[in-house]
Design an enzyme around this catalytic site. Structure first.
Site, PDB file in Angstrom:
ATOM      1  N   GLY A  29     -19.639   7.005  -7.895  1.00 25.90           N
ATOM      2  CA  GLY A  29     -18.849   6.322  -6.868  1.00 25.90           C
ATOM      3  C   GLY A  29     -19.782   5.627  -5.894  1.00 25.90           C
ATOM      4  O   GLY A  29     -20.808   5.066  -6.281  1.00 25.90           O
ATOM      5  N   ARG A  51     -17.023  12.764 -16.045  1.00 27.87           N
ATOM      6  CA  ARG A  51     -16.021  13.553 -16.765  1.00 27.87           C
ATOM      7  C   ARG A  51     -15.395  12.707 -17.883  1.00 27.87           C
ATOM      8  O   ARG A  51     -15.394  11.459 -17.787  1.00 27.87           O
ATOM      9  CB  ARG A  51     -14.952  14.039 -15.795  1.00 27.87           C
ATOM     10  N   HIS A 111     -24.478  15.543   1.410  1.00 26.43           N
ATOM     11  CA  HIS A 111     -23.854  15.970   2.668  1.00 26.43           C
ATOM     12  C   HIS A 111     -23.956  17.495   2.706  1.00 26.43           C
ATOM     13  O   HIS A 111     -23.791  18.159   1.673  1.00 26.43           O
ATOM     14  CB  HIS A 111     -22.393  15.498   2.713  1.00 26.43           C
ATOM     15  N   GLY A 137     -23.012   3.938   0.231  1.00 20.64           N
ATOM     16  CA  GLY A 137     -23.814   3.559  -0.924  1.00 20.64           C
ATOM     17  C   GLY A 137     -24.131   2.070  -0.962  1.00 20.64           C
ATOM     18  O   GLY A 137     -25.236   1.669  -1.337  1.00 20.64           O
ATOM     19  N   GLU A 230      -9.129  -9.224  20.145  1.00 21.27           N
ATOM     20  CA  GLU A 230      -9.802  -8.640  21.314  1.00 21.27           C
ATOM     21  C   GLU A 230     -10.142  -7.160  21.134  1.00 21.27           C
ATOM     22  O   GLU A 230     -11.211  -6.714  21.525  1.00 21.27           O
ATOM     23  CB  GLU A 230      -8.903  -8.786  22.565  1.00 21.27           C
TER      24      GLU A 230
HETATM   25  N1  LIG Z   1     -19.624   7.312   0.910  1.00 25.95           N
HETATM   26  C1  LIG Z   1     -20.458   7.445   1.926  1.00 25.95           C
HETATM   27  O1  LIG Z   1     -20.494   6.609   2.852  1.00 25.95           O
HETATM   28  C2  LIG Z   1     -21.394   8.622   2.020  1.00 25.95           C
HETATM   29  C3  LIG Z   1     -22.525   8.539   2.867  1.00 25.95           C
HETATM   30  C4  LIG Z   1     -23.434   9.606   2.884  1.00 25.95           C
HETATM   31  C5  LIG Z   1     -23.173  10.731   2.114  1.00 25.95           C
HETATM   32  N2  LIG Z   1     -22.036  10.795   1.343  1.00 25.95           N
HETATM   33  C6  LIG Z   1     -21.819  11.992   0.531  1.00 25.95           C
HETATM   34  O2  LIG Z   1     -22.055  11.635  -0.831  1.00 25.95           O
HETATM   35  C7  LIG Z   1     -21.286  12.482  -1.681  1.00 25.95           C
HETATM   36  C8  LIG Z   1     -20.483  11.624  -2.625  1.00 25.95           C
HETATM   37  O3  LIG Z   1     -19.576  10.865  -1.844  1.00 25.95           O
HETATM   38  P1  LIG Z   1     -19.040   9.434  -2.331  1.00 25.95           P
HETATM   39  O4  LIG Z   1     -18.420   8.790  -1.131  1.00 25.95           O
HETATM   40  O5  LIG Z   1     -20.098   8.730  -3.102  1.00 25.95           O
HETATM   41  O6  LIG Z   1     -17.898   9.919  -3.323  1.00 25.95           O
HETATM   42  P2  LIG Z   1     -16.920   9.011  -4.179  1.00 25.95           P
HETATM   43  O7  LIG Z   1     -17.326   7.592  -4.162  1.00 25.95           O
HETATM   44  O8  LIG Z   1     -15.522   9.314  -3.804  1.00 25.95           O
HETATM   45  O9  LIG Z   1     -17.195   9.654  -5.626  1.00 25.95           O
HETATM   46  C9  LIG Z   1     -16.507   9.238  -6.707  1.00 25.95           C
HETATM   47  C10 LIG Z   1     -17.134   9.809  -7.962  1.00 25.95           C
HETATM   48  O10 LIG Z   1     -16.881  11.220  -8.025  1.00 25.95           O
HETATM   49  C11 LIG Z   1     -16.270  11.514  -9.272  1.00 25.95           C
HETATM   50  N3  LIG Z   1     -15.299  12.604  -9.179  1.00 25.95           N
HETATM   51  C12 LIG Z   1     -14.268  12.704  -8.299  1.00 25.95           C
HETATM   52  N4  LIG Z   1     -13.580  13.852  -8.534  1.00 25.95           N
HETATM   53  C13 LIG Z   1     -14.191  14.456  -9.584  1.00 25.95           C
HETATM   54  C14 LIG Z   1     -13.939  15.648 -10.290  1.00 25.95           C
HETATM   55  N5  LIG Z   1     -12.950  16.476  -9.954  1.00 25.95           N
HETATM   56  N6  LIG Z   1     -14.764  15.949 -11.340  1.00 25.95           N
HETATM   57  C15 LIG Z   1     -15.779  15.126 -11.683  1.00 25.95           C
HETATM   58  N7  LIG Z   1     -16.079  13.962 -11.033  1.00 25.95           N
HETATM   59  C16 LIG Z   1     -15.286  13.653 -10.010  1.00 25.95           C
HETATM   60  C17 LIG Z   1     -15.544  10.241  -9.634  1.00 25.95           C
HETATM   61  O11 LIG Z   1     -15.347  10.312 -11.012  1.00 25.95           O
HETATM   62  P3  LIG Z   1     -14.419   9.247 -11.793  1.00 25.95           P
HETATM   63  O12 LIG Z   1     -15.237   8.013 -11.799  1.00 25.95           O
HETATM   64  O13 LIG Z   1     -14.292   9.911 -13.108  1.00 25.95           O
HETATM   65  O14 LIG Z   1     -13.144   9.135 -11.004  1.00 25.95           O
HETATM   66  C18 LIG Z   1     -16.506   9.173  -9.168  1.00 25.95           C
HETATM   67  O15 LIG Z   1     -17.481   8.911 -10.171  1.00 25.95           O
HETATM   68  C19 LIG Z   1     -20.439  13.349  -0.751  1.00 25.95           C
HETATM   69  O16 LIG Z   1     -21.078  14.579  -0.545  1.00 25.95           O
HETATM   70  C20 LIG Z   1     -20.421  12.554   0.552  1.00 25.95           C
HETATM   71  O17 LIG Z   1     -20.204  13.350   1.693  1.00 25.95           O
HETATM   72  C21 LIG Z   1     -21.165   9.760   1.254  1.00 25.95           C
END
Ligand SMILES: NC(=O)c1ccc[n+]([C@@H]2O[C@H](COP(=O)([O-])OP(=O)(O)OC[C@H]3O[C@@H](n4cnc5c(N)ncnc54)[C@H](OP(=O)(O)O)[C@@H]3O)[C@@H](O)[C@H]2O)c1
Length: 330
Positions: A29, A51, A111, A137, A230
């Site tokens: 993601g 998955r 995180h 990301g 605004e």
């Molecule tokens: N986004 C940010 O701004 C950010 C910044 C810093 C840190 N983080 C941290 O980075 C980590 C990932 O966050 P993210 O925002 O990158 O997440 P995200 O974009 O929502 O992640 C989506 C990915 O997770 C997979 N996924 C979701 N549910 C699943 C399950 N039950 N089993 C297996 N795979 C699953 C999805 O698989 P499918 O493709 O198969 O649906 C997809 O590939 C978290 O700990 C978050 O706190 C995020």
């Protein structure tokens, strides 16, 4: 007084722990894709774990990655990056990481929450590290490509091998974060600060305030599109100044009227009641009750997106895009 922050830059970090060591990136993601691409461009062998039937498969294949099911990807590599949403990490780690991870491997999170609040458990003999890029990301990737990198926070929750710190830092370096600075922290600190700031300011307090101010103007008879410009759109200009120069630097660059109005009215908007609420929000983050509440009540994003959406404000935004920016309707 707090001790001085320890910050690592590329010059302070050895890339050696990642040399000849592959990384399994679980999830593709926001963070998963950006981290996989940055690691690969830093010369690291990356396998993406998805998955079965994952909708992200096509994109990861298009990007040229080797794909495996998560458990199989974990089995192959000494570095495992868990980059799935926080609310499913407990389940994903229990099913896909714990049964397959090799003794001596390092599991990296982006995180601190799920580890700090005890939602994930990893077998003994495995290092547990945090490398949390300080932005989404898209920016992690954009800044890497641009050559300047995004800051990150790093921590170690368990140093089973004696090499967890150098491994976490090498991972952060390969993401490009060492160019900007990697700040040493703890899982607990990162988890609590991250949750509090997104609730109190970034994704809670700030949007709620902008929306309430918009509604105040509309209720007083002002055109919604102007109220939108605004109170919502112009956040960017102040945010950009604040990002570059800090709050004091921002104030030094705004008009005298804005400075006087802000200095005399701001503390009324965020008065004693709001400060009491901020303390309560922090308390619920610190004692774990926020996370427990969310796990019990959060049934999916759509319900909360629908409840939070302000149709009047979105209509004003659409009008702004169409009439003023002349962006054609989709
Ligand atoms: N986004 C940010 O701004 C950010 C910044 C810093 C840190 N983080 C941290 O980075 C980590 C990932 O966050 P993210 O925002 O990158 O997440 P995200 O974009 O929502 O992640 C989506 C990915 O997770 C997979 N996924 C979701 N549910 C699943 C399950 N039950 N089993 C297996 N795979 C699953 C999805 O698989 P499918 O493709 O198969 O649906 C997809 O590939 C978290 O700990 C978050 O706190 C995020």
């Amino acid at each position: 007084m707090n001790p001085p922050l320890k910050v690592y830059h590329d010059d302070d970090i050895s890339p050696a722990p990642l040399e000849d060591a592959g990384v399994a990136v679980i999830g593709y993601g926001s963070q998963g894709r950006a981290q996989a691409l940055n690691l690969r461009d830093s010369g690291v062998a990356v396998t993406v774990g998805l998955r079965p039937g994952s909708p992200s498969r096509a994109r990861a294949e298009e990007d040229g990655f080797t794909l495996l099911e998560p458990g199989a990807a974990v089995e192959e590599t000494p570095f495992v990056a868990v980059l799935v949403p926080d609310e499913v990490q407990g389940e994903v780690v229990a099913q896909e990481v714990t049964p397959h991870v090799k003794r001596g491997a390092v599991v990296v999170f982006a995180h601190g929450g799920p580890v700090h609040f005890g939602e994930v458990a990893l077998p003994e003999g495995v290092d547990v590290a945090l490398v949390a890029p300080m932005g989404p990301g898209r920016l992690l990737r954009e800044y890497y490509v641009a050559g300047h990198g995004l800051n990150a926070k790093a921590a170690v929750a368990r140093d089973a091998t004696g090499g967890a710190w150098p491994r976490a830092l090498a991972y952060a370096r390969a993401l490009g974060c060492g160019r900007a600075g990697v700040i040493a922290t703890t899982f607990a600190e990162e988890a609590k600060l991250d949750l509090f700031s997104e609730q109190a300011v970034l994704c809670g307090g700030l949007p709620a305030l902008a929306e309430a101010a918009f509604e105040t103007l509309v209720a007083a008879g002002y055109p919604p599109v102007l109220a939108y410009i605004e109170c919502v759109r112009e956040i960017k200009y102040v945010a950009d100044l604040t990002y570059e120069h800090g709050l004091d630097g921002m104030r030094r660059r705004i008009s005298s009227t804005a400075l006087y109005g802000g200095a005399t009215r701001g503390p009324k908007v965020v008065g004693a009641e709001a400060k009491k609420t901020l303390k309560e929000i922090l308390g619920a983050v610190e004692d774990g009750s926020f996370v427990a509440e969310m796990r019990a009540k959060f049934g999916g994003r759509e319900e909360f997106l629908a409840a939070a959406r302000n149709d009047r404000l979105e209509a004003a935004r659409e009008e702004f895009e169409r009439i003023i920016r002349r962006v054609p309707r989709e």
